[in-house]
Write a protein that holds these residues in place. Structure first.
Motif, PDB file in Angstrom:
ATOM      1  N   GLY A 156      21.316 -25.970  19.674  1.00  0.00           N
ATOM      2  CA  GLY A 156      19.936 -26.050  19.172  1.00  0.00           C
ATOM      3  C   GLY A 156      19.693 -27.061  18.074  1.00  0.00           C
ATOM      4  N   HIS A 157      20.715 -27.395  17.310  1.00  0.00           N
ATOM      5  CA  HIS A 157      20.478 -28.273  16.158  1.00  0.00           C
ATOM      6  C   HIS A 157      21.111 -29.648  16.335  1.00  0.00           C
ATOM      7  N   TRP A 158      21.299 -30.014  17.579  1.00  0.00           N
ATOM      8  CA  TRP A 158      21.676 -31.392  17.927  1.00  0.00           C
ATOM      9  C   TRP A 158      20.411 -32.229  17.750  1.00  0.00           C
ATOM     10  N   ARG A 166      10.037 -31.277  11.810  1.00  0.00           N
ATOM     11  CA  ARG A 166      10.915 -30.510  10.928  1.00  0.00           C
ATOM     12  C   ARG A 166      11.325 -29.225  11.645  1.00  0.00           C
ATOM     13  N   CYS A 167      12.628 -28.919  11.594  1.00  0.00           N
ATOM     14  CA  CYS A 167      13.169 -27.725  12.255  1.00  0.00           C
ATOM     15  C   CYS A 167      13.243 -26.581  11.233  1.00  0.00           C
ATOM     16  N   PRO A 168      13.166 -25.318  11.685  1.00  0.00           N
ATOM     17  CA  PRO A 168      13.351 -24.206  10.748  1.00  0.00           C
ATOM     18  C   PRO A 168      14.669 -24.292   9.965  1.00  0.00           C
ATOM     19  N   CYS A 169      15.669 -24.988  10.508  1.00  0.00           N
ATOM     20  CA  CYS A 169      16.958 -25.103   9.806  1.00  0.00           C
ATOM     21  C   CYS A 169      16.861 -26.045   8.611  1.00  0.00           C
ATOM     22  N   GLY A 170      15.792 -26.861   8.534  1.00  0.00           N
ATOM     23  CA  GLY A 170      15.638 -27.790   7.410  1.00  0.00           C
ATOM     24  C   GLY A 170      15.830 -29.244   7.813  1.00  0.00           C
ATOM     25  N   GLY A 173      14.003 -33.176  13.832  1.00  0.00           N
ATOM     26  CA  GLY A 173      14.261 -33.670  15.182  1.00  0.00           C
ATOM     27  C   GLY A 173      15.349 -32.946  15.949  1.00  0.00           C
ATOM     28  N   CYS A 174      15.676 -31.717  15.539  1.00  0.00           N
ATOM     29  CA  CYS A 174      16.660 -30.931  16.303  1.00  0.00           C
ATOM     30  C   CYS A 174      16.093 -30.622  17.692  1.00  0.00           C
ATOM     31  N   LEU A 175      16.983 -30.401  18.653  1.00  0.00           N
ATOM     32  CA  LEU A 175      16.537 -29.997  19.993  1.00  0.00           C
ATOM     33  C   LEU A 175      15.613 -28.784  19.895  1.00  0.00           C
TER      34      LEU A 175
HETATM   35 ZN   LIG Z   1      17.559 -27.459  13.332  1.00  0.00          ZN
END
Ligand SMILES: [Zn+2]
Length: 285
Positions: A156-158, A166-170, A173-175
């Motif tokens: 998911g975070h590739w 922006r991804c919830p992970c911070g 552009g994460c998948l």
């Molecule tokens: Zn992410």
């Protein structure tokens, strides 16, 4: 007959079942959805009391318990620093004495696809599942790769769009921030079930981009794609993903790699949880 106790906490919906070595689900019990971990454990405790009688009725013996954990339960545990394996083991051991194995739902999905799905008898493959979040697992030389925290393959975070959302992970552009259900609905302003053709193609291209990187990195020739988004967008998404794969897997060992839709039979969540247990007790791959 050897049975495994499969506990599906991936929200697909949550449930519990008895599954044999061939992947046949002999018995299943639903678990009510819950917003809190303590509520979930209370619900599970009540249902677990029925397990010994159900095992006896099916004329089996229980060998192991496999628990597949989705993003909701994983996030609840992660936010409060709780140990899912310890808590699940304590609950299960109050009714049956079997080893308990806990696995991320995406990694369980990969095991299920290798056992009874699209990657059956395939020694090297990757699997990714796209729902509220994006996860997955990678099987190399017939074994699910684990890694330092036993989380390898959670794709998911590739990063697929360096300047992306922006991804919830911070990160950006994460998948997951491009193709998860919330990401699709936010960017398109429409429900998942009412996509435009271009939206489905975009999701396919992003999935293909991530899949191509796995192929080029790990020398796998098959990528299996599942989850709600893959089901809804079906062949339109897979065709776009395959085009991306064809355009970017150009080196001799990666050329010709394929991406396909998941094939694990229903209830696939329970099959995944059972695969977690069997994988640790003799293997399913
Ligand atoms: Zn992410």
């Amino acid at each position: 007959m050897e049975l495994t106790l499969a506990v599906d906490l991936t929200g697909s919906p949550n449930g519990l079942g008895l599954v044999d070595r061939d992947g046949k689900v002999l018995d299943s019990l639903p678990l009510a959805p819950t917003e809190a971990l303590d509520g979930l454990w209370e619900e599970l405790e009540g249902v677990l009391e029925q397990v010994p009688a159900r095992v006896a009725r099916n004329g089996g013996t229980l060998s192991a318990c496999g628990v597949a954990v989705g993003a909701t339960v994983g996030d609840l545990a992660g936010a409060s620093g709780r140990d899912l394996l310890a808590e699940a083991s304590r609950l299960v051991s109050s009714v049956v004495e079997v080893p308990v194995h806990v696995e991320d739902g995406g990694r369980a999905f990969a095991l299920a696809e290798g056992w009874l799905g699209a990657a059956r008898e395939v020694e090297n493959f990757a699997a990714l599942t796209i729902d509220e979040t994006v996860s997955g697992g990678v099987v190399v030389d017939g074994r699910l790769l684990d890694g330092a925290m036993s989380q390898a393959g959670r794709i998911g975070h590739w990063i697929v769009e360096p300047e992306g959302r922006r991804c919830p992970c911070g990160a950006r552009g994460c998948l997951e921030s491009e193709v998860s259900v919330p990401a699709i609905e936010l960017s398109s302003g429409r429900p998942l079930t009412e996509p435009s053709y271009e939206q489905m193609r975009h999701v396919g291209r992003m999935v293909g981009r991530a899949a191509a990187s796995i192929v080029n990195l790990l020398d796998v020739r098959l990528v299996v794609c599942g989850g709600r988004v893959a089901r809804e967008y079906a062949s339109t998404m897979i065709l776009a993903a395959q085009e991306e794969l064809d355009a970017t897997c150009r080196i001799s060992f990666s050329r010709g790699a394929r991406i396909v839709t998941a094939k694990t039979p229903a209830p696939s969540g329970l099959i995944g949880a059972a695969a977690v247990a069997w994988n640790r007790t003799g293997g399913v791959l």
